[in-house]
Design a protein around this motif. Structure first.
Motif, mmCIF file in Angstrom:
data_model
loop_
_atom_site.group_PDB
_atom_site.id
_atom_site.type_symbol
_atom_site.label_atom_id
_atom_site.label_comp_id
_atom_site.label_asym_id
_atom_site.label_seq_id
_atom_site.Cartn_x
_atom_site.Cartn_y
_atom_site.Cartn_z
ATOM 1 N N VAL A 104 0.831 -1.206 0.000
ATOM 2 C CA VAL A 104 0.000 0.000 0.000
ATOM 3 C C VAL A 104 0.866 1.257 0.000
ATOM 4 O O VAL A 104 0.621 2.202 -0.759
ATOM 5 N N ARG A 105 1.893 1.261 0.831
ATOM 6 C CA ARG A 105 2.702 2.467 0.994
ATOM 7 C C ARG A 105 3.684 2.679 -0.156
ATOM 8 O O ARG A 105 3.941 3.818 -0.559
ATOM 9 N N HIS A 106 4.242 1.588 -0.676
ATOM 10 C CA HIS A 106 5.336 1.728 -1.623
ATOM 11 C C HIS A 106 5.017 1.207 -3.028
ATOM 12 O O HIS A 106 5.866 1.270 -3.905
ATOM 13 N N GLY A 107 3.803 0.693 -3.229
ATOM 14 C CA GLY A 107 3.418 0.204 -4.545
ATOM 15 C C GLY A 107 2.555 1.173 -5.322
ATOM 16 O O GLY A 107 2.327 0.986 -6.524
ATOM 17 N N ALA A 108 2.077 2.205 -4.653
ATOM 18 C CA ALA A 108 1.221 3.189 -5.328
ATOM 19 C C ALA A 108 1.997 3.866 -6.459
ATOM 20 O O ALA A 108 3.161 4.229 -6.300
ATOM 21 N N GLY A 109 1.345 4.014 -7.609
ATOM 22 C CA GLY A 109 1.995 4.619 -8.763
ATOM 23 C C GLY A 109 2.575 3.601 -9.727
ATOM 24 O O GLY A 109 2.877 3.929 -10.871
ATOM 25 N N SER A 110 2.718 2.355 -9.250
ATOM 26 C CA SER A 110 3.181 1.264 -10.106
ATOM 27 C C SER A 110 1.960 0.498 -10.598
ATOM 28 O O SER A 110 1.195 -0.049 -9.791
ATOM 29 N N ALA A 111 1.781 0.436 -11.899
ATOM 30 C CA ALA A 111 0.587 -0.216 -12.452
ATOM 31 C C ALA A 111 0.499 -1.675 -12.016
ATOM 32 O O ALA A 111 -0.590 -2.159 -11.687
ATOM 33 N N TRP A 112 1.642 -2.383 -12.005
ATOM 34 C CA TRP A 112 1.626 -3.798 -11.621
ATOM 35 C C TRP A 112 1.180 -3.960 -10.176
ATOM 36 O O TRP A 112 0.333 -4.806 -9.864
#
Length: 400
Positions: A104-112
């Motif tokens: 949630v914190r570090h995957g935002a902005g990555s489409a995958w």
């Protein structure tokens, strides 16, 4: 978010049931098989299926991706409730939620990673953790296995000495060296799903406690897309999310185990006092000590939860020596206090608590909680903190 995702994410809200009520339903399911899970060292299937039914596996996922945006305070309270019912179920839930927090914190902005968040919320996927490998002794800031790259495709072969509930998980969040020529501390975090990897069993899981976590060893073989690597360096993820969320959730589970032991000690003392016409049994003083130690344990967890909740988006604060020292010391102190609480509870119950066949048996709780000081060994944590604690100022007042 599509119509179906909106429907699933809003089911609980429409029913009017709180997170606490839904966690209580999962805990009830977990309690029905806790003894068998421990005795047979088997995965707590009823508990995890109940968590899926209550849609708690994706509860942290933001609303825009189909989840409910639960806070760390709410998740820790769920860990506490499950820890009271079944230590293994509670720890599995805590480890899963730690991986979800990283996503949630570090995957935002990555489409995958955003697609994965939608899948977790919709399908209620269970994500395992793979951070220990080879002979590194639990040093998760050093990796041996490296990501191999071939164009947009990557692969990883990892000798994972422990992958908790790996055989039962729908996916794994794992760390590795960035590349063959990278230092062991130059790491990346990857999220991989069941169709991307195979697991070859290498080590069994025959332990004193936490038997239902099924934390066996596996050789992990993964092939997938470079997009599955988190867009943020692991050292940042480790400091800002992985360590604090793990320590807060683990500590909450340990506190739940301790609370369950205190419940049994209270039952024993009350029965004994009634049978003796109101006279307190010899173990009464240990019950008082257990209750006081549990209160202290809950207080330090609550203080650290509040601190993290206040600062979780302040990168400077999360990276500070004071915060990192405090969150690591939480793990050490909480694990020791939990063991002390359960020991006092057992001594309050005497032989009845020591027996495995009494209604106030504390044996399972003691065996489970003894894992706490050695999950990322307390000695390792304290040794690594020596320099940091020397640099940290001694508070000038009670309010500092």
């Amino acid at each position: 978010m599509n119509v179906q995702e909106v429907h699933f994410s809003s089911l609980a809200a429409e029913s009017g049931r709180s997170f606490q009520q839904r966690a209580a339903a999962v805990a009830e399911a977990a309690a029905t098989e806790a003894v068998a899970v421990d005795r047979e060292a088997r995965f707590p299937r009823k508990a995890i299926e109940a968590a899926r039914k209550e849609r708690l596996l994706g509860v942290q996922i933001p609303i825009e991706f189909g989840g409910e945006g639960a806070s760390i305070l709410e998740v820790a309270d769920m860990c506490y409730a499950l820890g009271r019912a079944c230590a293994s179920a509670g720890m599995i839930f805590a480890m899963h939620q730690t991986k979800i927090a990283c996503l949630v914190r570090h995957g935002a902005g990555s489409a995958w990673h955003e697609r994965l968040m939608r899948r977790i919320a919709h399908e209620q996927l269970l994500m395992a953790s793979s951070t220990t490998e080879g002979q590194n002794g639990g040093n998760i800031r050093f990796s041996t296995a490296a990501v191999e790259r071939e164009g947009a495709e990557i692969s990883l072969v990892r000798d994972a000495t422990v992958i908790s509930y790996g055989a039962e998980a729908d996916g794994i969040v794992t760390i590795a060296r960035r590349a063959d020529d990278a230092a062991g501390s130059d790491q990346v975090l990857l999220a991989i799903t069941r169709d991307d990897y195979t697991l070859e069993p290498t080590l069994a899981w025959e332990t004193l406690g936490m038997r239902g976590t099924c934390s066996a060893g596996f050789k992990l073989n993964f092939k997938g897309s470079a997009d599955q690597i988190f867009p943020v360096a692991y050292n940042k993820i480790h400091a800002q999310t992985m360590t604090p969320v793990a320590h807060l959730c683990w500590s909450s589970v340990w506190a739940g185990i301790a609370a369950a032991a205190v419940d049994r000690a209270q039952l024993f003392i009350r029965k004994a006092a009634r049978g003796a016409g109101g006279s307190m049994p010899p173990g009464a003083a240990h019950f008082t000590s257990a209750k006081m130690t549990l209160n202290k344990l809950r207080a330090i967890i609550a203080a650290n939860l509040e601190s993290y909740a206040t600062s979780e988006h302040d990168e400077h604060m999360l990276s500070s020596v004071d915060f990192q020292s405090a969150i690591n010391l939480l793990k050490v102190e909480a694990s020791e206090l939990a063991v002390s609480t359960v020991m006092h509870a057992m001594r309050a119950c005497g032989l009845s608590g020591y027996r495995n066949d009494s209604d106030v048996s504390v044996g399972r709780h003691l065996r489970d909680v003894l894992s706490a000081p050695i999950m990322i060994n307390n000695d390792r944590i304290l040794s690594s903190m020596n320099a940091a604690t020397l640099m940290s100022a001694v508070p000038m007042s009670l309010r500092d």
